[in-house]
Design a protein around this motif. Structure first.
Motif, PDB file in Angstrom:
ATOM      1  N   LEU A   1       9.042   1.796   6.820  1.00 24.76           N
ATOM      2  CA  LEU A   1       7.880   2.434   7.439  1.00 24.76           C
ATOM      3  C   LEU A   1       6.884   1.388   7.930  1.00 24.76           C
ATOM      4  O   LEU A   1       6.333   1.500   9.039  1.00 24.76           O
ATOM      5  CB  LEU A   1       7.222   3.381   6.440  1.00 24.76           C
ATOM      6  N   ALA A   2       6.651   0.346   7.126  1.00 23.85           N
ATOM      7  CA  ALA A   2       5.736  -0.720   7.537  1.00 23.85           C
ATOM      8  C   ALA A   2       6.266  -1.442   8.769  1.00 23.85           C
ATOM      9  O   ALA A   2       5.504  -1.800   9.674  1.00 23.85           O
ATOM     10  CB  ALA A   2       5.531  -1.704   6.394  1.00 23.85           C
ATOM     11  N   CYS A   3       7.565  -1.646   8.813  1.00 26.73           N
ATOM     12  CA  CYS A   3       8.186  -2.304   9.969  1.00 26.73           C
ATOM     13  C   CYS A   3       7.965  -1.487  11.239  1.00 26.73           C
ATOM     14  O   CYS A   3       7.614  -2.026  12.291  1.00 26.73           O
ATOM     15  CB  CYS A   3       9.679  -2.509   9.705  1.00 26.73           C
ATOM     16  N   LEU A   4       8.135  -0.175  11.141  1.00 24.23           N
ATOM     17  CA  LEU A   4       7.938   0.688  12.308  1.00 24.23           C
ATOM     18  C   LEU A   4       6.480   0.686  12.754  1.00 24.23           C
ATOM     19  O   LEU A   4       6.183   0.628  13.956  1.00 24.23           O
ATOM     20  CB  LEU A   4       8.390   2.109  11.986  1.00 24.23           C
ATOM     21  N   TYR A   5       5.568   0.732  11.797  1.00 27.54           N
ATOM     22  CA  TYR A   5       4.157   0.807  12.156  1.00 27.54           C
ATOM     23  C   TYR A   5       3.642  -0.486  12.769  1.00 27.54           C
ATOM     24  O   TYR A   5       2.627  -0.465  13.484  1.00 27.54           O
ATOM     25  CB  TYR A   5       3.313   1.171  10.926  1.00 27.54           C
ATOM     26  N   THR A   6       4.287  -1.596  12.524  1.00 29.25           N
ATOM     27  CA  THR A   6       3.804  -2.869  13.057  1.00 29.25           C
ATOM     28  C   THR A   6       4.531  -3.296  14.320  1.00 29.25           C
ATOM     29  O   THR A   6       4.409  -4.440  14.752  1.00 29.25           O
ATOM     30  CB  THR A   6       3.917  -3.976  11.985  1.00 29.25           C
TER      31      THR A   6
ATOM     32  N   ALA B   1      23.581   0.320   5.569  1.00 36.38           N
ATOM     33  CA  ALA B   1      23.580   1.399   4.579  1.00 36.38           C
ATOM     34  C   ALA B   1      22.199   1.563   3.953  1.00 36.38           C
ATOM     35  O   ALA B   1      21.756   2.693   3.699  1.00 36.38           O
ATOM     36  CB  ALA B   1      24.613   1.112   3.489  1.00 36.38           C
ATOM     37  N   SER B   2      21.512   0.462   3.705  1.00 39.52           N
ATOM     38  CA  SER B   2      20.161   0.526   3.141  1.00 39.52           C
ATOM     39  C   SER B   2      19.199   1.200   4.109  1.00 39.52           C
ATOM     40  O   SER B   2      18.354   2.005   3.712  1.00 39.52           O
ATOM     41  CB  SER B   2      19.649  -0.880   2.812  1.00 39.52           C
TER      42      SER B   2
ATOM     43  N   VAL C   1       0.839  -1.206   0.000  1.00 36.86           N
ATOM     44  CA  VAL C   1       0.000   0.000   0.000  1.00 36.86           C
ATOM     45  C   VAL C   1       0.872   1.254   0.000  1.00 36.86           C
ATOM     46  O   VAL C   1       0.602   2.219  -0.728  1.00 36.86           O
ATOM     47  CB  VAL C   1      -0.949  -0.004   1.211  1.00 36.86           C
ATOM     48  N   LEU C   2       1.928   1.240   0.793  1.00 32.10           N
ATOM     49  CA  LEU C   2       2.832   2.396   0.853  1.00 32.10           C
ATOM     50  C   LEU C   2       3.566   2.583  -0.476  1.00 32.10           C
ATOM     51  O   LEU C   2       3.782   3.713  -0.918  1.00 32.10           O
ATOM     52  CB  LEU C   2       3.830   2.212   1.997  1.00 32.10           C
ATOM     53  N   MET C   3       3.942   1.477  -1.111  1.00 33.68           N
ATOM     54  CA  MET C   3       4.580   1.574  -2.426  1.00 33.68           C
ATOM     55  C   MET C   3       3.615   2.154  -3.456  1.00 33.68           C
ATOM     56  O   MET C   3       3.990   2.976  -4.295  1.00 33.68           O
ATOM     57  CB  MET C   3       5.078   0.202  -2.870  1.00 33.68           C
ATOM     58  N   ALA C   4       2.356   1.719  -3.379  1.00 33.07           N
ATOM     59  CA  ALA C   4       1.358   2.221  -4.324  1.00 33.07           C
ATOM     60  C   ALA C   4       1.127   3.719  -4.129  1.00 33.07           C
ATOM     61  O   ALA C   4       0.734   4.419  -5.070  1.00 33.07           O
ATOM     62  CB  ALA C   4       0.045   1.461  -4.150  1.00 33.07           C
TER      63      ALA C   4
ATOM     64  N   LYS D   1      10.510   0.918  -2.565  1.00 32.46           N
ATOM     65  CA  LYS D   1      10.283  -0.320  -1.828  1.00 32.46           C
ATOM     66  C   LYS D   1      10.967  -0.335  -0.459  1.00 32.46           C
ATOM     67  O   LYS D   1      10.331  -0.674   0.543  1.00 32.46           O
ATOM     68  CB  LYS D   1      10.759  -1.517  -2.659  1.00 32.46           C
ATOM     69  N   MET D   2      12.252   0.009  -0.380  1.00 32.16           N
ATOM     70  CA  MET D   2      12.941  -0.074   0.902  1.00 32.16           C
ATOM     71  C   MET D   2      12.356   0.908   1.909  1.00 32.16           C
ATOM     72  O   MET D   2      12.207   0.603   3.100  1.00 32.16           O
ATOM     73  CB  MET D   2      14.443   0.179   0.718  1.00 32.16           C
TER      74      MET D   2
END
Length: 250
Positions: free
Chosen positions: A113-118, A138-139, A99-102, A107-108
């Motif tokens: 962001l998805a990792c933080l929100y979950t 670095a990523s 959803v965030l990519m859309a 992607k990264m």
């Protein structure tokens, strides 16, 4: 079946729907699936223009195979708090990433962001993010810089003087305000264009209509954001999450 994993036939139906220029919601309705499932499937496998059913099915099988190989024999996934289903959490995180990519995030950046929100804390260090996402520091650094510039995350120091990257409720309010300001900048530029292109000409009329539309949208956004801001800061009724008993009964 609805709710299960996509079959090869499901993927062929998705490909046919894309070929007919059907929206994701209509393709999902025909498959009796959530729209997010179709969106994630397409975005992970070449996008609307590059989606190929057989290739997508093969890629999904390969990803599942790699995940099984990555887990050491006899080692199970780390248990989730509050009795959450680890596989369901993983799939939801992938859906949120899609959803965030859309919405326009690379992607990264979307994965971070998805990792933080979950996470329940809503904050992680760079090393914790790198470990969870299995990517290089670095990523993570590049993604965080991008997200900070968009004010989608903020940085704070913890008691050990480590930088932690945080998502919180105020970021939503600030995002709406930033969107309204961007609209204002375009509307102002459009009004300048009307004078340059001469009022009454087709090009000037197009810009004038855009400026009027964006003025209305910005005013509505700001008013709604101020009215809704209290929602972000009004605590919900506290509830006690129940942990499952060892027998699995509650």
């Amino acid at each position: 079946m609805p709710g299960g994993r996509l079959t090869q036939q499901d993927r062929r139906q998705i490909a046919l729907g894309l070929a007919d220029n059907l929206p994701y919601a209509e393709i999902a309705r025909r498959l009796d699936r959530p729209t997010s499932t179709v969106t994630r499937e397409v975005m992970r496998n070449g996008g609307p223009a590059g989606y190929r059913a057989d290739l997508a099915h093969r890629a999904t099988e390969q990803r599942a195979h790699r995940r099984r190989q990555a887990a050491p024999p006899g080692v199970e996934a780390a248990p989730q708090p509050y009795g959450r289903d680890a596989e369901a959490v993983r799939e939801f995180t992938e859906t949120l990433t899609t959803v965030l990519m859309a919405s326009g995030l690379p992607k990264m950046m979307a994965r971070v962001l998805a990792c933080l929100y979950t996470t329940d804390s809503g904050s992680l260090t760079a090393s914790e993010l790198a470990q969870r996402l299995q990517v290089s520091p670095a990523s993570i650094s590049k993604a965080i810089t991008f997200l900070e510039n968009l004010e989608l995350v903020r940085r704070q120091r913890d008691e050990r003087r480590r930088d932690r990257y945080v998502v919180d409720d105020d970021l939503w309010y600030q995002s709406v305000i930033r969107s309204a300001r961007a609209n204002d900048e375009f509307a102002e530029a459009a009004r300048q264009g009307v004078a340059v292109l001469r009022p009454g000409t087709p090009a000037a009329a197009r810009l004038q209509n855009a400026a009027r539309f964006l003025d209305f949208v910005s005013e509505s956004l700001l008013r709604a954001a101020e009215q809704a801001r209290e929602v972000l800061y009004t605590p919900t009724e506290p509830t006690e999450p129940t942990e499952p008993s060892p027998s699995g009964r509650r």
